[in-house]
Design a protein around this motif. Sequence first.
Motif, PDB file in Angstrom:
ATOM      1  N   VAL A   1     132.209 -14.664 -44.387  1.00 47.89           N
ATOM      2  CA  VAL A   1     131.486 -16.191 -44.021  1.00 47.89           C
ATOM      3  C   VAL A   1     130.883 -16.199 -42.916  1.00 47.89           C
ATOM      4  O   VAL A   1     130.009 -16.583 -42.946  1.00 47.89           O
ATOM      5  N   ALA A   2     131.349 -15.162 -42.028  1.00 48.01           N
ATOM      6  CA  ALA A   2     130.268 -14.921 -40.913  1.00 48.01           C
ATOM      7  C   ALA A   2     128.897 -15.062 -40.680  1.00 48.01           C
ATOM      8  O   ALA A   2     127.755 -15.431 -40.653  1.00 48.01           O
ATOM      9  N   ARG A   3     129.054 -13.690 -42.217  1.00 45.54           N
ATOM     10  CA  ARG A   3     127.366 -13.205 -42.505  1.00 45.54           C
ATOM     11  C   ARG A   3     126.743 -14.382 -42.835  1.00 45.54           C
ATOM     12  O   ARG A   3     125.065 -14.263 -42.545  1.00 45.54           O
ATOM     13  N   SER A   4     126.836 -14.634 -44.159  1.00 46.51           N
ATOM     14  CA  SER A   4     126.366 -15.689 -45.014  1.00 46.51           C
ATOM     15  C   SER A   4     126.159 -16.693 -43.963  1.00 46.51           C
ATOM     16  O   SER A   4     125.214 -17.320 -43.391  1.00 46.51           O
ATOM     17  N   ALA A   5     126.652 -17.197 -43.049  1.00 43.88           N
ATOM     18  CA  ALA A   5     126.657 -18.335 -41.884  1.00 43.88           C
ATOM     19  C   ALA A   5     125.214 -17.730 -40.605  1.00 43.88           C
ATOM     20  O   ALA A   5     124.734 -18.870 -40.363  1.00 43.88           O
ATOM     21  N   GLY A   6     125.231 -16.597 -40.698  1.00 46.28           N
ATOM     22  CA  GLY A   6     124.010 -16.202 -39.659  1.00 46.28           C
ATOM     23  C   GLY A   6     123.056 -16.052 -40.573  1.00 46.28           C
ATOM     24  O   GLY A   6     121.617 -16.774 -40.118  1.00 46.28           O
ATOM     25  N   ALA A   7     123.355 -15.828 -41.530  1.00 48.26           N
ATOM     26  CA  ALA A   7     121.486 -15.524 -42.726  1.00 48.26           C
ATOM     27  C   ALA A   7     120.892 -17.652 -42.764  1.00 48.26           C
ATOM     28  O   ALA A   7     120.082 -17.475 -42.673  1.00 48.26           O
ATOM     29  N   ALA A   8     122.201 -18.011 -42.794  1.00 48.58           N
ATOM     30  CA  ALA A   8     121.437 -18.934 -42.878  1.00 48.58           C
ATOM     31  C   ALA A   8     121.089 -19.606 -41.933  1.00 48.58           C
ATOM     32  O   ALA A   8     120.053 -20.916 -41.774  1.00 48.58           O
ATOM     33  N   ALA A   9     121.460 -19.795 -40.483  1.00 52.35           N
ATOM     34  CA  ALA A   9     120.812 -19.646 -39.496  1.00 52.35           C
ATOM     35  C   ALA A   9     119.922 -19.624 -38.972  1.00 52.35           C
ATOM     36  O   ALA A   9     118.951 -19.869 -38.464  1.00 52.35           O
ATOM     37  N   LEU A  10     119.168 -18.346 -39.459  1.00 51.78           N
ATOM     38  CA  LEU A  10     118.220 -17.495 -39.389  1.00 51.78           C
ATOM     39  C   LEU A  10     117.458 -17.780 -40.352  1.00 51.78           C
ATOM     40  O   LEU A  10     115.372 -18.003 -40.161  1.00 51.78           O
ATOM     41  N   LYS A  11     116.806 -18.403 -40.920  1.00 46.06           N
ATOM     42  CA  LYS A  11     116.320 -18.948 -42.393  1.00 46.06           C
ATOM     43  C   LYS A  11     114.849 -20.415 -41.987  1.00 46.06           C
ATOM     44  O   LYS A  11     113.962 -20.093 -42.317  1.00 46.06           O
ATOM     45  N   PRO A  12     115.476 -20.875 -41.032  1.00 46.38           N
ATOM     46  CA  PRO A  12     114.532 -21.661 -40.826  1.00 46.38           C
ATOM     47  C   PRO A  12     113.577 -21.328 -39.826  1.00 46.38           C
ATOM     48  O   PRO A  12     112.511 -21.309 -40.134  1.00 46.38           O
ATOM     49  N   ALA A  13     114.163 -20.072 -38.928  1.00 43.36           N
ATOM     50  CA  ALA A  13     113.268 -19.079 -38.115  1.00 43.36           C
ATOM     51  C   ALA A  13     112.308 -19.036 -38.838  1.00 43.36           C
ATOM     52  O   ALA A  13     111.074 -18.747 -38.113  1.00 43.36           O
ATOM     53  N   ARG A  14     112.906 -17.775 -39.546  1.00 45.03           N
ATOM     54  CA  ARG A  14     111.897 -16.848 -40.564  1.00 45.03           C
ATOM     55  C   ARG A  14     110.764 -17.855 -40.968  1.00 45.03           C
ATOM     56  O   ARG A  14     109.265 -17.116 -41.288  1.00 45.03           O
ATOM     57  N   LYS A  15     111.052 -18.551 -41.555  1.00 46.57           N
ATOM     58  CA  LYS A  15     110.298 -19.707 -42.379  1.00 46.57           C
ATOM     59  C   LYS A  15     109.181 -20.409 -41.529  1.00 46.57           C
ATOM     60  O   LYS A  15     107.692 -20.052 -41.614  1.00 46.57           O
ATOM     61  N   LYS A  16     109.789 -20.250 -39.724  1.00 42.19           N
ATOM     62  CA  LYS A  16     109.111 -21.022 -39.128  1.00 42.19           C
ATOM     63  C   LYS A  16     108.009 -19.452 -38.658  1.00 42.19           C
ATOM     64  O   LYS A  16     106.188 -19.816 -38.795  1.00 42.19           O
ATOM     65  N   ALA A  17     108.731 -18.260 -38.727  1.00 40.57           N
ATOM     66  CA  ALA A  17     107.064 -17.184 -37.765  1.00 40.57           C
ATOM     67  C   ALA A  17     106.563 -16.678 -39.357  1.00 40.57           C
ATOM     68  O   ALA A  17     105.376 -16.293 -38.758  1.00 40.57           O
ATOM     69  N   ALA A  18     106.828 -16.779 -40.392  1.00 40.50           N
ATOM     70  CA  ALA A  18     106.282 -16.563 -41.748  1.00 40.50           C
ATOM     71  C   ALA A  18     104.686 -17.541 -41.625  1.00 40.50           C
ATOM     72  O   ALA A  18     103.671 -17.279 -42.044  1.00 40.50           O
ATOM     73  N   ALA A  19     105.255 -18.701 -41.510  1.00 38.94           N
ATOM     74  CA  ALA A  19     104.479 -19.977 -41.690  1.00 38.94           C
ATOM     75  C   ALA A  19     103.150 -19.498 -40.055  1.00 38.94           C
ATOM     76  O   ALA A  19     101.661 -19.612 -40.674  1.00 38.94           O
ATOM     77  N   ARG A  20     103.581 -18.744 -38.884  1.00 30.03           N
ATOM     78  CA  ARG A  20     103.175 -18.535 -37.650  1.00 30.03           C
ATOM     79  C   ARG A  20     102.302 -17.892 -38.535  1.00 30.03           C
ATOM     80  O   ARG A  20     100.604 -17.314 -37.773  1.00 30.03           O
ATOM     81  N   ARG A  21     102.439 -16.265 -38.981  1.00 33.68           N
ATOM     82  CA  ARG A  21     101.411 -15.545 -39.598  1.00 33.68           C
ATOM     83  C   ARG A  21     100.531 -16.135 -40.590  1.00 33.68           C
ATOM     84  O   ARG A  21      99.390 -14.938 -41.088  1.00 33.68           O
ATOM     85  N   LYS A  22     100.534 -17.151 -41.647  1.00 41.18           N
ATOM     86  CA  LYS A  22      99.714 -17.188 -42.296  1.00 41.18           C
ATOM     87  C   LYS A  22      98.281 -17.505 -41.422  1.00 41.18           C
ATOM     88  O   LYS A  22      98.403 -18.256 -40.654  1.00 41.18           O
ATOM     89  N   PRO A  23      97.043 -17.000 -42.475  1.00 44.92           N
ATOM     90  CA  PRO A  23      96.508 -18.013 -42.183  1.00 44.92           C
ATOM     91  C   PRO A  23      95.969 -18.908 -42.620  1.00 44.92           C
ATOM     92  O   PRO A  23      96.501 -19.838 -42.982  1.00 44.92           O
ATOM     93  N   ALA A  24      94.992 -19.477 -41.353  1.00 44.27           N
ATOM     94  CA  ALA A  24      95.079 -20.958 -41.197  1.00 44.27           C
ATOM     95  C   ALA A  24      94.366 -21.869 -42.767  1.00 44.27           C
ATOM     96  O   ALA A  24      95.221 -23.129 -43.250  1.00 44.27           O
ATOM     97  N   SER A  25      93.551 -20.874 -43.496  1.00 47.04           N
ATOM     98  CA  SER A  25      93.428 -21.060 -44.352  1.00 47.04           C
ATOM     99  C   SER A  25      94.113 -21.752 -45.746  1.00 47.04           C
ATOM    100  O   SER A  25      94.367 -22.197 -46.964  1.00 47.04           O
ATOM    101  N   ALA A  26      95.418 -20.288 -45.651  1.00 45.33           N
ATOM    102  CA  ALA A  26      96.316 -20.941 -46.459  1.00 45.33           C
ATOM    103  C   ALA A  26      97.315 -21.159 -46.341  1.00 45.33           C
ATOM    104  O   ALA A  26      98.778 -22.041 -47.348  1.00 45.33           O
TER     105      ALA A  26
END
Length: 65
Positions: A37-62
């Motif tokens: 449960v702790a692992r799944s909660a930790g992964a769920a908490a990191l999911k939005p941060a990973r999406k933000k980081a991935a969006a920052r890495r994409k070029p503006a045209s994408a």
Amino acid sequence: MTRWSNPWLKKNPLLSIWLSTANAMLGAARGQAVAAVARSAGAAALKPARKKAAARRKPASARRP
């Protein structure tokens, strides 16, 4: 008059071993469940941060507007 001892109050080493083993097994299972449960909660908490980081890495045209 002879006084009989209560058999439920006598020590039973086999029952003691069995209960100790059962308690250890249930404790280990509980520990694994809590860790899962702790692992799944930790992964769920990191999911939005990973999406933000991935969006920052994409070029503006994408990026979508």
